[in-house]
Motif scaffolding. Structure first.
Motif, PDB file in Angstrom:
ATOM      1  N   SER A 179       6.277  -1.246  -7.157  1.00  0.00           N
ATOM      2  CA  SER A 179       5.942  -0.296  -6.206  1.00  0.00           C
ATOM      3  C   SER A 179       7.092   0.037  -5.115  1.00  0.00           C
ATOM      4  CB  SER A 179       4.949  -0.705  -5.634  1.00  0.00           C
ATOM      5  OG  SER A 179       4.201   0.089  -4.455  1.00  0.00           O
ATOM      6  N   ALA A 180       7.528  -1.122  -4.586  1.00  0.00           N
ATOM      7  CA  ALA A 180       8.593  -1.075  -3.569  1.00  0.00           C
ATOM      8  C   ALA A 180       9.278  -2.163  -3.430  1.00  0.00           C
ATOM      9  CB  ALA A 180       7.654  -0.699  -2.147  1.00  0.00           C
ATOM     10  N   THR A 181      10.430  -2.237  -2.744  1.00  0.00           N
ATOM     11  CA  THR A 181      11.159  -3.475  -2.481  1.00  0.00           C
ATOM     12  C   THR A 181      11.338  -3.797  -1.153  1.00  0.00           C
ATOM     13  OG1 THR A 181      12.630  -3.294  -4.321  1.00  0.00           O
ATOM     14  CG2 THR A 181      13.387  -4.714  -2.667  1.00  0.00           C
ATOM     15  N   PRO A 182      10.674  -4.915  -0.268  1.00  0.00           N
ATOM     16  CA  PRO A 182      10.553  -5.240   0.819  1.00  0.00           C
ATOM     17  C   PRO A 182      12.128  -5.262   1.320  1.00  0.00           C
ATOM     18  CG  PRO A 182       8.958  -6.466  -0.128  1.00  0.00           C
ATOM     19  CD  PRO A 182       9.886  -5.811  -1.475  1.00  0.00           C
ATOM     20  N   THR A 183      12.146  -5.233   2.808  1.00  0.00           N
ATOM     21  CA  THR A 183      13.297  -5.342   3.365  1.00  0.00           C
ATOM     22  C   THR A 183      13.372  -6.646   4.377  1.00  0.00           C
ATOM     23  OG1 THR A 183      12.901  -3.479   4.816  1.00  0.00           O
ATOM     24  CG2 THR A 183      14.317  -2.984   2.930  1.00  0.00           C
ATOM     25  N   GLN A 184      12.193  -6.963   4.646  1.00  0.00           N
ATOM     26  CA  GLN A 184      11.886  -8.021   5.501  1.00  0.00           C
ATOM     27  C   GLN A 184      10.906  -8.788   5.289  1.00  0.00           C
ATOM     28  OE1 GLN A 184      11.508  -6.226   9.522  1.00  0.00           O
ATOM     29  NE2 GLN A 184       9.787  -4.925   8.602  1.00  0.00           N
ATOM     30  N   GLN A 185      10.536 -10.027   5.791  1.00  0.00           N
ATOM     31  CA  GLN A 185       9.905 -11.088   5.154  1.00  0.00           C
ATOM     32  C   GLN A 185       8.156 -10.430   5.586  1.00  0.00           C
ATOM     33  OE1 GLN A 185      10.419 -15.119   6.279  1.00  0.00           O
ATOM     34  NE2 GLN A 185       8.255 -15.598   6.718  1.00  0.00           N
ATOM     35  N   SER A 186       7.950  -9.529   6.574  1.00  0.00           N
ATOM     36  CA  SER A 186       6.472  -9.228   6.567  1.00  0.00           C
ATOM     37  C   SER A 186       6.163  -8.249   5.358  1.00  0.00           C
ATOM     38  CB  SER A 186       6.402  -8.342   8.058  1.00  0.00           C
ATOM     39  OG  SER A 186       7.509  -7.435   7.917  1.00  0.00           O
ATOM     40  N   GLY A 187       7.050  -7.805   4.815  1.00  0.00           N
ATOM     41  CA  GLY A 187       6.786  -6.733   3.829  1.00  0.00           C
ATOM     42  C   GLY A 187       6.392  -7.725   2.336  1.00  0.00           C
ATOM     43  N   LEU A 188       6.313  -8.929   2.469  1.00  0.00           N
ATOM     44  CA  LEU A 188       5.769  -9.716   1.276  1.00  0.00           C
ATOM     45  C   LEU A 188       4.443 -10.064   1.259  1.00  0.00           C
ATOM     46  CD1 LEU A 188       8.660 -12.430   1.259  1.00  0.00           C
ATOM     47  CD2 LEU A 188       8.546 -10.402  -0.225  1.00  0.00           C
ATOM     48  N   ALA A 189       3.802  -9.610   2.364  1.00  0.00           N
ATOM     49  CA  ALA A 189       2.287  -9.650   2.525  1.00  0.00           C
ATOM     50  C   ALA A 189       1.550  -9.434   1.203  1.00  0.00           C
ATOM     51  CB  ALA A 189       1.778  -9.245   3.788  1.00  0.00           C
ATOM     52  N   GLU A 190       0.822 -10.186   0.618  1.00  0.00           N
ATOM     53  CA  GLU A 190       0.007  -9.957  -0.663  1.00  0.00           C
ATOM     54  C   GLU A 190      -1.357  -9.197  -0.254  1.00  0.00           C
ATOM     55  OE1 GLU A 190      -0.427 -13.778  -2.758  1.00  0.00           O
ATOM     56  OE2 GLU A 190       0.768 -13.124  -4.167  1.00  0.00           O
ATOM     57  N   ASP A 191      -1.951  -8.411  -1.100  1.00  0.00           N
ATOM     58  CA  ASP A 191      -3.089  -8.017  -0.941  1.00  0.00           C
ATOM     59  C   ASP A 191      -3.831  -7.687  -2.615  1.00  0.00           C
ATOM     60  OD1 ASP A 191      -2.380  -5.339  -2.395  1.00  0.00           O
ATOM     61  OD2 ASP A 191      -2.003  -4.780  -0.111  1.00  0.00           O
ATOM     62  N   ALA A 192      -4.947  -7.500  -2.682  1.00  0.00           N
ATOM     63  CA  ALA A 192      -5.797  -7.267  -3.859  1.00  0.00           C
ATOM     64  C   ALA A 192      -4.768  -6.267  -4.978  1.00  0.00           C
ATOM     65  CB  ALA A 192      -6.876  -6.442  -3.887  1.00  0.00           C
ATOM     66  N   THR A 193      -3.689  -5.454  -4.482  1.00  0.00           N
ATOM     67  CA  THR A 193      -3.304  -4.568  -5.551  1.00  0.00           C
ATOM     68  C   THR A 193      -1.983  -5.119  -5.870  1.00  0.00           C
ATOM     69  OG1 THR A 193      -4.226  -2.816  -4.379  1.00  0.00           O
ATOM     70  CG2 THR A 193      -2.445  -2.376  -5.685  1.00  0.00           C
ATOM     71  N   TYR A 194      -1.076  -5.740  -4.939  1.00  0.00           N
ATOM     72  CA  TYR A 194       0.286  -6.160  -5.155  1.00  0.00           C
ATOM     73  C   TYR A 194       0.536  -7.617  -4.862  1.00  0.00           C
ATOM     74  CZ  TYR A 194       0.632  -1.040  -3.908  1.00  0.00           C
ATOM     75  OH  TYR A 194       0.537   0.082  -3.741  1.00  0.00           O
ATOM     76  N   HIS A 195       1.806  -8.051  -5.698  1.00  0.00           N
ATOM     77  CA  HIS A 195       2.204  -9.415  -5.322  1.00  0.00           C
ATOM     78  C   HIS A 195       3.780  -9.195  -5.484  1.00  0.00           C
ATOM     79  CE1 HIS A 195       3.673  -9.938  -9.566  1.00  0.00           C
ATOM     80  NE2 HIS A 195       2.479  -9.858  -9.866  1.00  0.00           N
ATOM     81  N   CYS A 196       4.393 -10.154  -4.830  1.00  0.00           N
ATOM     82  CA  CYS A 196       5.751 -10.310  -4.864  1.00  0.00           C
ATOM     83  C   CYS A 196       6.416 -11.431  -5.202  1.00  0.00           C
ATOM     84  CB  CYS A 196       6.266 -10.028  -3.158  1.00  0.00           C
ATOM     85  SG  CYS A 196       5.928  -8.635  -2.401  1.00  0.00           S
ATOM     86  N   HIS A 197       6.106 -11.884  -6.525  1.00  0.00           N
ATOM     87  CA  HIS A 197       6.497 -13.138  -7.217  1.00  0.00           C
ATOM     88  C   HIS A 197       8.034 -13.156  -7.553  1.00  0.00           C
ATOM     89  CE1 HIS A 197       1.997 -14.160  -8.275  1.00  0.00           C
ATOM     90  NE2 HIS A 197       2.282 -13.951  -7.136  1.00  0.00           N
ATOM     91  N   LEU A 198       8.494 -14.387  -7.743  1.00  0.00           N
ATOM     92  CA  LEU A 198       9.888 -14.320  -8.441  1.00  0.00           C
ATOM     93  C   LEU A 198       9.525 -14.440  -9.731  1.00  0.00           C
ATOM     94  CD1 LEU A 198      12.967 -15.097  -7.949  1.00  0.00           C
ATOM     95  CD2 LEU A 198      12.193 -17.778  -8.170  1.00  0.00           C
ATOM     96  N   THR A 199       9.995 -13.391 -10.342  1.00  0.00           N
ATOM     97  CA  THR A 199       9.964 -12.993 -11.823  1.00  0.00           C
ATOM     98  C   THR A 199      11.258 -13.152 -12.483  1.00  0.00           C
ATOM     99  OG1 THR A 199      10.362 -10.609 -11.416  1.00  0.00           O
ATOM    100  CG2 THR A 199       7.902 -11.269 -11.209  1.00  0.00           C
TER     101      THR A 199
END
Length: 357
Positions: A179-199
């Motif tokens: 969906s997007a690539t965060p540019t800072q740590q606050s952009g990693l916040a999870e919710d029910a729709t997304y995750h930012c795992h090390l894939t």
């Protein structure tokens, strides 16, 4: 249950066992007493406990095995200097008969200084005499774990200051699309729709970044130290290569669990877990290493040292306690080549439950 605490120093003679640079010093009178070995442990027993401490500490060291080590001789100032050659730009086209402008050549110096760390515990004579288990041995083993944890935390925190950072993509849970690539740590916040795992895709992206920065490999591979919660998500992928399937299993590093996209992974419970006071989820920092990305000072005479004083030496007028401890000197870590160390920030399927470390 009510706990009662005693100051064990009250049982000892006032200040007669303060270890100074020369003899024992009496803190009350200033009188000195020469060191003596009449009441110390036998050389054989001391060597045994030293070995136990070092072996137990070594099994818990993960970051340190990738450091460039710099000796610091005894009787030198408590800092060292790493020197690295400056690189040259590519050559330009020559014009006939015209002398080109030369390039400057030199070195860049990076310095690091050491501090001393240590701790100890006191064992009463009654516990030592009546306990079913070998209390001194048990305390020694736990001291080894404490020493390793201290060193790991110091290195981990020093490496976290590096500004070469990659944030994991924000991925839709439903279809797995980015969906997007965060540019800072606050952009990693999870919710029910997304995750930012090390894939595996993010590992491939990290490798690409390091290749573009011309980061030299370690024995033909890059290495990464990751938290078990991050490893859990990564190992679920079918492209994962288990460590026991390597062609040369004897070359496996301490804590190594497998390989993916030319990166060999080390699992370390001390890998950074960051959670702010008001954060509901944890964020993880995984360090990807190239050759000589950071340095550790090896001070002569300041390496990990086991220190045991038995009750006949330090236990006061009635020989009531022994002490077991360790000390060492270290710089934690000094970053030598920022581009050779990539910090990859991610979340995990355990982010809602893990606590900061």
């Amino acid at each position: 249950m009510h706990n009662t605490y005693f100051n064990l120093q009250h049982f000892a003679e006032a200040g007669t066992l303060v270890n100074a640079t020369g003899n024992f010093v009496n803190a009350a009178t200033g009188a000195t007493t020469a060191f003596d070995s009449g009441h110390s442990l036998s050389a054989e027993l001391k060597a045994f406990y030293d070995t136990e401490l070092l072996e137990n500490a070594r099994t818990e060291l993960f970051y340190a095995q990738f450091a460039k080590r710099q000796p610091l001789p005894a009787n030198h100032h408590g800092s060292v200097e790493w020197r690295k050659w400056n690189t040259f730009d590519k050559a330009s086209k020559l014009t006939e008969g015209v002398i080109p402008t030369g390039q400057k050549f030199g070195v860049t110096a990076v310095t690091g200084s050491i501090d001393q760390y240590g701790t100890y515990t006191a064992i009463t004579d009654k516990l030592e005499l009546r306990a079913y288990d070998d209390v001194i041995l048990g305390a020694t083993e736990e001291m080894g774990a404490s020493a390793a944890e201290t060193q790991e935390a110091l290195i981990r925190d020093a490496l976290y200051t590096n500004t070469n950072v990659l944030y994991c993509d924000k991925i839709k849970r439903a279809d797995g699309s980015v969906s997007a690539t965060p540019t800072q740590q606050s952009g990693l916040a999870e919710d029910a729709t997304y995750h930012c795992h090390l894939t595996p895709e993010m590992v491939n992206k990290a490798v690409t970044v390091m290749k573009k920065n011309r980061v030299p490999r370690i024995g033909g591979k890059y290495y990464a130290v990751i938290h078990p919660s991050v490893a859990h998500d990564l190992r679920a992928d079918e492209s994962w290569i288990e460590a026991h399937k390597y062609a040369s299993p004897e070359e496996i590093f301490n804590g190594e669990i497998g390989e993916l996209h030319g990166v060999r992974f080390i699992e370390n419970v001390f890998a950074p877990v960051i959670k702010g006071q008001n954060d509901t989820i944890a964020v993880y920092a995984s360090y990807f290493f190239g050759k000589d990305s950071f340095g550790i000072i090896d001070p002569e005479g300041g390496a990990l040292e086991m220190i045991i004083h038995d009750k006949g030496e330090i236990g006061g007028p009635l020989n009531q306690f022994s002490t077991i401890g360790y000390k060492f000197e270290t710089n934690g870590a000094t970053i030598l080549y920022p581009e050779r160390l990539l910090r990859v920030m991610s979340t995990s399927s355990f982010s809602a439950n893990d606590e900061a470390n």
